[in-house]
Motif scaffolding. Sequence first.
Motif, PDB file in Angstrom:
ATOM      1  N   LEU A 289       9.793   7.855  14.875  1.00 18.88           N
ATOM      2  CA  LEU A 289       9.650   8.675  13.668  1.00 18.88           C
ATOM      3  C   LEU A 289      10.547   8.238  12.506  1.00 18.88           C
ATOM      4  O   LEU A 289      10.090   8.235  11.348  1.00 18.88           O
ATOM      5  CB  LEU A 289       9.879  10.144  14.004  1.00 18.88           C
ATOM      6  N   PRO A 290      11.821   7.869  12.724  1.00 21.47           N
ATOM      7  CA  PRO A 290      12.637   7.460  11.571  1.00 21.47           C
ATOM      8  C   PRO A 290      12.033   6.300  10.784  1.00 21.47           C
ATOM      9  O   PRO A 290      12.050   6.318   9.550  1.00 21.47           O
ATOM     10  CB  PRO A 290      13.970   7.071  12.219  1.00 21.47           C
ATOM     11  N   ALA A 291      11.492   5.317  11.473  1.00 23.79           N
ATOM     12  CA  ALA A 291      10.888   4.181  10.772  1.00 23.79           C
ATOM     13  C   ALA A 291       9.631   4.606  10.021  1.00 23.79           C
ATOM     14  O   ALA A 291       9.366   4.127   8.910  1.00 23.79           O
ATOM     15  CB  ALA A 291      10.561   3.065  11.766  1.00 23.79           C
ATOM     16  N   ILE A 292       8.854   5.508  10.610  1.00 21.89           N
ATOM     17  CA  ILE A 292       7.661   6.024   9.938  1.00 21.89           C
ATOM     18  C   ILE A 292       8.061   6.767   8.669  1.00 21.89           C
ATOM     19  O   ILE A 292       7.436   6.621   7.609  1.00 21.89           O
ATOM     20  CB  ILE A 292       6.877   6.957  10.884  1.00 21.89           C
ATOM     21  N   ALA A 293       9.135   7.560   8.751  1.00 23.71           N
ATOM     22  CA  ALA A 293       9.605   8.308   7.584  1.00 23.71           C
ATOM     23  C   ALA A 293      10.102   7.364   6.497  1.00 23.71           C
ATOM     24  O   ALA A 293       9.798   7.542   5.308  1.00 23.71           O
ATOM     25  CB  ALA A 293      10.714   9.269   8.005  1.00 23.71           C
ATOM     26  N   ASP A 294      10.871   6.348   6.878  1.00 30.77           N
ATOM     27  CA  ASP A 294      11.404   5.409   5.891  1.00 30.77           C
ATOM     28  C   ASP A 294      10.277   4.707   5.138  1.00 30.77           C
ATOM     29  O   ASP A 294      10.369   4.479   3.924  1.00 30.77           O
ATOM     30  CB  ASP A 294      12.299   4.375   6.576  1.00 30.77           C
ATOM     31  N   ALA A 295       9.198   4.366   5.857  1.00 33.60           N
ATOM     32  CA  ALA A 295       8.068   3.692   5.217  1.00 33.60           C
ATOM     33  C   ALA A 295       7.403   4.587   4.179  1.00 33.60           C
ATOM     34  O   ALA A 295       6.950   4.109   3.128  1.00 33.60           O
ATOM     35  CB  ALA A 295       7.063   3.258   6.281  1.00 33.60           C
ATOM     36  N   GLN A 296       7.360   5.895   4.450  1.00 30.42           N
ATOM     37  CA  GLN A 296       6.715   6.819   3.515  1.00 30.42           C
ATOM     38  C   GLN A 296       7.583   7.115   2.294  1.00 30.42           C
ATOM     39  O   GLN A 296       7.084   7.608   1.281  1.00 30.42           O
ATOM     40  CB  GLN A 296       6.369   8.130   4.227  1.00 30.42           C
ATOM     41  N   MET A 297       8.876   6.838   2.390  1.00 33.88           N
ATOM     42  CA  MET A 297       9.766   7.084   1.250  1.00 33.88           C
ATOM     43  C   MET A 297       9.843   5.905   0.292  1.00 33.88           C
ATOM     44  O   MET A 297      10.474   5.987  -0.766  1.00 33.88           O
ATOM     45  CB  MET A 297      11.168   7.426   1.759  1.00 33.88           C
ATOM     46  N   LEU A 298       9.203   4.780   0.621  1.00 33.67           N
ATOM     47  CA  LEU A 298       9.203   3.628  -0.270  1.00 33.67           C
ATOM     48  C   LEU A 298       8.362   3.925  -1.507  1.00 33.67           C
ATOM     49  O   LEU A 298       7.275   4.507  -1.413  1.00 33.67           O
ATOM     50  CB  LEU A 298       8.640   2.401   0.454  1.00 33.67           C
ATOM     51  N   ARG A 299       8.849   3.510  -2.654  1.00 31.53           N
ATOM     52  CA  ARG A 299       8.114   3.739  -3.898  1.00 31.53           C
ATOM     53  C   ARG A 299       7.025   2.678  -4.040  1.00 31.53           C
ATOM     54  O   ARG A 299       7.299   1.485  -4.028  1.00 31.53           O
ATOM     55  CB  ARG A 299       9.058   3.720  -5.100  1.00 31.53           C
ATOM     56  N   THR A 300       5.805   3.137  -4.176  1.00 28.63           N
ATOM     57  CA  THR A 300       4.652   2.246  -4.293  1.00 28.63           C
ATOM     58  C   THR A 300       3.834   2.672  -5.498  1.00 28.63           C
ATOM     59  O   THR A 300       4.104   3.685  -6.143  1.00 28.63           O
ATOM     60  CB  THR A 300       3.793   2.293  -3.027  1.00 28.63           C
ATOM     61  N   GLY A 301       2.788   1.909  -5.789  1.00 28.31           N
ATOM     62  CA  GLY A 301       1.914   2.270  -6.898  1.00 28.31           C
ATOM     63  C   GLY A 301       2.678   2.349  -8.203  1.00 28.31           C
ATOM     64  O   GLY A 301       3.527   1.520  -8.521  1.00 28.31           O
ATOM     65  N   GLY A 302       2.406   3.396  -8.984  1.00 28.24           N
ATOM     66  CA  GLY A 302       3.041   3.552 -10.284  1.00 28.24           C
ATOM     67  C   GLY A 302       4.516   3.853 -10.221  1.00 28.24           C
ATOM     68  O   GLY A 302       5.197   3.848 -11.247  1.00 28.24           O
ATOM     69  N   CYS A 303       5.054   4.110  -9.014  1.00 20.02           N
ATOM     70  CA  CYS A 303       6.480   4.429  -8.881  1.00 20.02           C
ATOM     71  C   CYS A 303       7.328   3.204  -8.555  1.00 20.02           C
ATOM     72  O   CYS A 303       8.558   3.300  -8.521  1.00 20.02           O
ATOM     73  CB  CYS A 303       6.684   5.493  -7.797  1.00 20.02           C
TER      74      CYS A 303
END
Length: 337
Positions: A289-303
């Motif tokens: 879960l920690p790695a899954i969470a870290d991946a979702q916190m990465l800024r992508t797209g317009g961010c």
Amino acid sequence: MYQQLADTVAARLPVPPWLVDAAGKAWAVDLANKRSDRAVIVRPATVLGYSRATWEINLGCNYNCEHCYLASRPFEGLSREEKFLMLAMLRDAGVLWLQITGGEPLIDPDFRAAYQHAYALGMMIEILTNGSRLHQHVDLLATMPPHKVTVSLYGATAESFDSLTRRRGSFKNTMHGLDAARAASVPFELTLIITKHNAHEREQMRTLAEQYAVPFKEFSNISPTYTGGPDPLATQAPEYLDKTAVFQGCPAGHTFFHVDPHGRATMCKIGRDNPIDLMAEGLDGLVRLPAIADAQMLRTGGCSGCKFSATCRVCRPLAKAYQAAKAPLNTYCQHGN
């Protein structure tokens, strides 16, 4: 000290003096001369560092609020036995603080049994509820007190309240629940939901909360559904959006996690990518879960590469939901200013 306490409880000896002293100073609880096995729950040691969890016991709800962040509210989920198994896994993951939510948790047929089981496992419990069925459970909550019950308040009059919930009689039912909780000394707080339906009653809602003499907070930043559906945004009262709070980071997926009605664990209620099926994988799945969470916190797209990230108002999973909903930038992004 942990091992000493575990051995003391196993031998049914009196509570150790150091714990008697600590409990007296911290909580004014007198454990002197009490058998430890009747006063203390010793949790099994765990390598997982999760102290908190949120749990949607069921997504079904007896209200139909326009602002709801859930894309759909099916009345389905785990069996009672599976709920007990899932709660035991939360205990073994280290969870001490558990928030039970929904949908509306108090209408789940297994709520009372699940609450009693979580309480017996030594969890501090918060219940998020619309309060409409609270009067039916105050006997349980007075006997096994929760950490707190947080009740959503959708207006100060039946007209505005029932308009937002789209259920006639909802204001009357929630007030009945609050009165019953106060009479039974059940600890509760209020969340004042500010939308276009009730913004004109904001001061009346504050007055109502003050009459109950309980803590309250206001919530006006209505979000899209967690799947990026834009419909809830139409209920916002733009003049009341809170643009002062700055996102300071979040330990979601590292020290706490969310569980849906089917026993699937995610970093939080909003970041639901790559769920872990606890019923199939058990606690071993939480290691990912920690790695899954870290991946979702990465800024992508317009961010990506945003120069305003230090003053961002929302976390990345929530910003992603706003972007999917094609929400105006000023509802979630500093660029809107």
